[in-house]
Scaffold this active site. Structure first.
Site, short mmCIF file in Angstrom:
data_model
loop_
_atom_site.label_atom_id
_atom_site.label_comp_id
_atom_site.label_asym_id
_atom_site.label_seq_id
_atom_site.Cartn_x
_atom_site.Cartn_y
_atom_site.Cartn_z
N LEU A 330 73.94 2.91 -55.98
CA LEU A 330 74.17 1.74 -55.26
C LEU A 330 74.91 2.90 -53.73
O LEU A 330 75.55 2.44 -52.90
CB LEU A 330 75.83 1.24 -55.59
CG LEU A 330 76.22 0.08 -56.87
CD1 LEU A 330 77.45 0.10 -57.29
CD2 LEU A 330 75.53 -1.47 -56.12
N GLY A 333 76.64 10.63 -53.15
CA GLY A 333 77.94 10.83 -52.76
C GLY A 333 77.57 13.10 -52.76
O GLY A 333 77.07 12.89 -53.37
N ASN A 334 78.72 13.03 -52.74
CA ASN A 334 78.16 14.96 -53.04
C ASN A 334 78.41 15.40 -54.46
O ASN A 334 77.17 16.37 -54.88
CB ASN A 334 79.44 16.26 -52.88
CG ASN A 334 80.20 16.18 -51.31
OD1 ASN A 334 79.08 15.41 -50.32
ND2 ASN A 334 81.54 15.26 -50.90
N PHE A 335 78.97 14.42 -55.37
CA PHE A 335 79.06 14.77 -57.10
C PHE A 335 78.13 13.85 -57.16
O PHE A 335 77.56 15.00 -58.66
CB PHE A 335 80.49 13.87 -57.18
CG PHE A 335 79.88 12.19 -56.91
CD1 PHE A 335 79.08 11.91 -57.86
CD2 PHE A 335 80.06 12.02 -56.06
CE1 PHE A 335 78.78 10.87 -57.60
CE2 PHE A 335 80.12 11.06 -55.58
CZ PHE A 335 79.98 9.88 -55.98
N GLY A 336 77.08 13.43 -56.78
CA GLY A 336 75.82 12.66 -58.09
C GLY A 336 75.41 11.55 -57.16
O GLY A 336 76.13 10.86 -56.37
N CYS A 337 75.37 10.50 -58.07
CA CYS A 337 75.13 9.13 -57.74
C CYS A 337 76.38 7.91 -58.14
O CYS A 337 76.96 8.27 -58.92
CB CYS A 337 73.93 8.76 -58.12
SG CYS A 337 73.35 8.76 -59.16
N VAL A 338 76.35 6.90 -58.11
CA VAL A 338 76.89 5.65 -58.25
C VAL A 338 75.99 4.87 -58.80
O VAL A 338 75.48 4.03 -57.84
CB VAL A 338 78.17 5.17 -56.87
CG1 VAL A 338 78.66 4.19 -57.30
CG2 VAL A 338 79.20 6.23 -56.65
N LYS A 355 80.32 5.96 -61.43
CA LYS A 355 79.87 7.40 -60.70
C LYS A 355 79.79 8.47 -61.82
O LYS A 355 80.41 8.62 -62.04
CB LYS A 355 81.79 7.57 -60.00
CG LYS A 355 81.08 8.43 -59.07
CD LYS A 355 82.72 9.06 -58.30
CE LYS A 355 83.03 9.63 -57.08
NZ LYS A 355 83.51 9.38 -55.65
N ASP A 447 91.48 10.69 -47.61
CA ASP A 447 90.15 10.39 -47.62
C ASP A 447 90.05 9.18 -47.04
O ASP A 447 89.21 8.40 -47.24
CB ASP A 447 89.43 11.17 -48.40
CG ASP A 447 87.48 11.12 -47.19
OD1 ASP A 447 87.97 11.32 -46.54
OD2 ASP A 447 86.67 11.70 -48.80
#
Ligand code: ADP
Ligand code: MG
Length: 565
Positions: A330, A333-338, A355, A447
Site C-alpha cells: 500500500l 516509509g522509513n521503517f519499511g513497507c505497509v 506496517k 506530523d
C-alpha cells in the site's frame, strides 16, 4: 441545526410570498427595500424579496450541500447574512442593490416552518437508529454529517405528518374523507401501491378528487404541471396557500389515527452498509446525494472493538494465525513497507493495513514502532486510523484499519477534476474533528500533513502516522524534544523549530499547512524554499499564498493557524 438566518432582523422565517409583499408595503415600498424568508420549496433555502420601481422581486437563495448559499447564477456565499451584505454593495444581476432592510415589526417573531420544530429530534433519532450509535460516536455523526442527514430526514418527514396515511387504497382514502364532516379542502396523502408513488386526495363539494404526485428525475415532487418541491411536506405546505391547478387549496388534514399514537418513529429504511471489501473504496461518481455513502455507512466508522464480544478478546499483541498478509504493497516509509491484509476477528473479517519493520534487529527502531503502537492503542475516533493490534512474527508489525483511498495529497493531485472544493472542505472538517479529539486526549501529533491523512473514500478522511506523536503528562501543556530529529520543518510552528516545543497549538500550525496542501490539490508547500529558509520567510511575516480557487474563508482560517502567538 440553528437557522443560519435566525439572527437577522429582516428574516421572517416561513411566511408566504403574499405575506412578504404585505410587509414590504408596510415598510414603505422604496427602491431596495428587502427582506429574507424561508424558501417553501427547497431544503434549507431562502427567498430574498426586494422592492424596485414599486414592484416585488423574489429571488430564491439555494443552499448547497456544503452549506454555502447562492442565488441561481450568482456568486457563492458562506451564509445568508454574507449574501445580503454582498448584494447591498453590488446588484450583480438583481433588480437593484439591497438598500434598506425591512425589519420585522415589533412583536412579530420568526415564523417557524413545519419541519423546523421536528428536525433536531429527528436527526438524533435517525442517526441513533440507522447506525446504532450512542454517546460520542452519535454526537460526532450528527455534527459531521448534519447537512447530508438533514436532507435524508427531510425527504421522509412526511411519514410523521398526521395527513400521511401510508399505503392505503383509493377506496379507503375516500371512505376516510367521507366519514364525519366533509368541509372543502379536507385532504390526505397516500402511497400508491402499484408504483410506489404518491397521491393527494381532497374533498370539494362533497366529492373526493385524487391527484397523482409526480416525482421527476432530479427527485422533485409536483402535482401534474405544478410547482416542484424537494419534499412531500413542502408540497403540502405550499398547496395550503396556493391551489396550483387543483380544485381547491388544502385546508384541513384528515388525520391518520395511527400517526397520533406515539408509536416508535417510522424511520426510513436502513441504508445499505457499504462493504469494506469494496476494493477501491470510492463511491461511483457522479453520485446522487441519496446514494452517497456517509462515513457512518462504512465499516470503519466505529471500532471493531465497539462490539463487546470482540472487545472481550482484545489484546495488544494479536495472533499471527489470524492475520493474512497480501503481497500488495500500500505504501512505504522509513521503517519499511505497509501491506494489505485481512484480520480474523471473532465474528467477522476485516481489511487491514500492516506496517512491517524492515530492519529486524535494530532495537531503537523496534522501540519506536512500539511507541507508535502504544499511542494508537489509546485512540478511538472515527476520524483517526485505529490500530487493531501489534503482531510479532517474521517481523514486528502494526496492524491497522485499512484506508483504501490512500494519502490525501496523492488523491487530490491525481483526481483534481473530480473533486470539488466543497469536497475538500468536508474532508478538512473531518481532520479537524480528529485533531480536536486528539487535543482532548492530551496527545500531540507532530506530523500532521496531507501525506498522513488517509482516505477511506472520497468523502471520508482519517488521520494516520503517529510515529512522532507524544502523550503529554496531565499538567504539561507542551512536549520538549531532547534534540533535533528528522523533522518535517515546513509543517512546523516557529516555537517547535526554535525551542523544540510541541503542543496542540503547534499541531494547529501544521493543520494550516495541511489545509493549504489540500486546497492546492496536493501541491508541496514553500516549493522554492529549503526547510531552513522557511524560518526566515515566516520571521519576515510572510505566509503561503492563497491557493487558486480556494474560498477566502478557508484561506483566512489558514492564516489564523499561522498566528505566532
Ligand atoms: P511513515 O511513518 O513512514 O510516513 P505511514 O504510517 O505514513 O509511514 O505509512 C506510509 C504509507 O503506507 C502511507 O503513505 C500509505 O500509503 C500507506 N498506509 C499506511 N497506513 C495505512 C492504512 N491504514 N491504510 C492504507 N494505507 C496505509
Ligand atoms: Mg507518513
Amino acid at each position: 441545526m440553528p437557522d443560519a438566518a435566525g439572527h437577522l432582523p429582516f428574516y421572517y422565517g416561513s411566511i408566504s410570498r403574499s405575506d412578504a409583499e404585505e410587509y414590504l408595503k408596510l415598510g414603505g415600498m422604496m427602491d431596495g427595500l428587502f427582506l429574507l424568508r424561508q424558501c417553501l420549496r427547497t431544503l434549507g433555502g431562502y427567498v430574498l424579496s426586494v422592492v424596485y420601481n414599486l414592484h416585488f422581486h423574489h429571488y430564491p437563495v439555494e443552499r448547497q450541500l456544503n452549506g454555502t448559499y447562492a442565488i441561481a447564477g450568482g456568486k457563492t456565499h458562506c451564509g445568508p447574512a454574507e449574501l445580503c451584505e454582498y448584494y447591498s454593495k453590488d446588484a450583480d444581476g438583481l433588480c437593484c442593490t439591497l438598500r434598506r432592510p425591512c425589519n420585522r415589526p415589533q412583536g412579530v417573531e420568526i415564523q417557524a416552518g413545519v419541519f423546523d420544530n421536528m428536525r433536531d429530534n429527528m436527526m438524533r433519532e435517525y442517526v441513533r437508529q440507522t447506525w446504532k450509535l450512542e454517546g460520542d460516536a452519535l454526537e460526532q455523526a450528527i455534527i459531521s454529517q448534519a447537512p447530508q442527514v438533514e436532507k435524508l430526514i427531510a425527504t421522509t418527514a412526511h411519514e410523521r405528518m398526521q395527513w400521511y396515511h401510508g399505503n392505503i387504497a383509493r377506496e379507503e382514502a375516500e371512505r376516510k374523507l367521507y366519514s364525519g364532516a366533509q368541509p372543502d379542502g379536507k385532504y390526505l396523502m397516500r402511497e400508491r401501491k402499484e408504483s410506489g408513488t404518491y397521491a393527494l386526495s381532497v374533498i370539494y363539494g362533497k366529492t373526493v378528487y385524487h391527484y397523482r404526485i409526480d416525482h421527476d428525475k432530479s427527485g422533485k415532487y409536483s402535482i401534474p404541471e405544478g410547482t416542484k418541491f424537494d419534499t412531500l411536506w413542502q408540497l403540502v405546505e405550499y398547496l395550503k396557500i396556493k391551489s396550483d391547478g387543483m380544485i381547491t387549496v388544502l385546508k384541513e388534514a384528515c388525520p391518520n389515527a395511527s400517526s397520533l399514537t406515539p408509536a416508535p418513529p417510522s424511520l426510513p429504511k436502513v441504508r445499505q452498509l457499504a462493504s469494506s471489501a469494496n476494493s477501491d473504496g470510492y463511491t461511483p461518481e457522479p453520485f446522487t446525494e441519496k446514494s452517497r455513502i456517509l462515513p457512518m455507512d462504512t465499516s470503519v466508522y466505529e471500532s471493531p472493538y465497539s462490539d463487546p464480544e470482540e472487545l472481550k478478546e482484545r489484546k495488544l499483541f494479536v495472533n499471527r494465525d489470524l492475520l493474512l498478509i497480501d503481497e500488495v504493497e500500500l505504501g512505504s516509509g522509513n521503517f519499511g513497507c505497509v501491506k494489505k491484509g485481512v484480520y480474523k476477528l471473532k465474528k467477522r473479517q476485516i481489511d487491514v493495513a500492516v506496517k512491517m519493520l524492515k530492519v529486524q534487529d535494530e532495537k531503537t527502531v523496534k522501540e519506536e514502532m512500539m511507541k507508535e503502537a502504544e499511542i494508537m492503542h489509546q485512540l478511538d475516533n472515527p476520524y483517526i486510523v485505529r490500530m487493531i493490534g501489534v503482531c510479532q512474527a517474521e517481523c514486528l508489525m502494526l496492524v491497522m484499519e485499512m484506508a483504501p483511498g490512500g494519502p490525501l495529497n496523492k488523491f487530490l493531485s491525481s483526481k483534481k477534476d473530480q473533486v470539488p472544493v466543497s469536497n475538500v472542505v468536508e474532508l478538512m472538517h473531518q481532520v479537524s474533528m480528529g485533531m480536536k479529539y486528539l487535543e482532548g486526549k492530551n496527545f500531540v501529533h507532530r506530523d500532521l500533513a496531507a501525506r498522513n491523512v488517509l482516505l477511506v473514500n472520497q468523502h471520508y478522511a482519517k488521520i494516520s502516522d503517529f510515529g512522532l506523536s507524544k502523550a503529554l503528562a496531565a499538567d504539561d501543556s507542551y512536549y520538549k524534544a531532547r534534540a533535533f530529529g528528522k523533522w518535517p520543518l515546513k509543517w512546523y510552528a516557529p516555537e517547535s523549530i526554535n525551542y523544540r516545543k510541541f503542543s496542540s497549538r503547534s499541531d494547529v500550525w501544521s493543520y494550516g499547512i495541511t489545509m493549504w496542501e489540500a486546497f492546492s490539490y496536493g501541491q508541496k508547500p514553500y516549493r522554492k524554499l529549503k526547510g531552513t529558509e522557511v524560518m526566515s520567510f515566516i520571521d519576515r511575516n510572510e505566509r503561503l499564498p492563497c491557493p487558486t480557487d480556494c474560498p477566502p474563508e478557508m484561506y483566512q482560517l489558514m492564516l489564523d493557524c499561522w498566528i505566532i502567538k
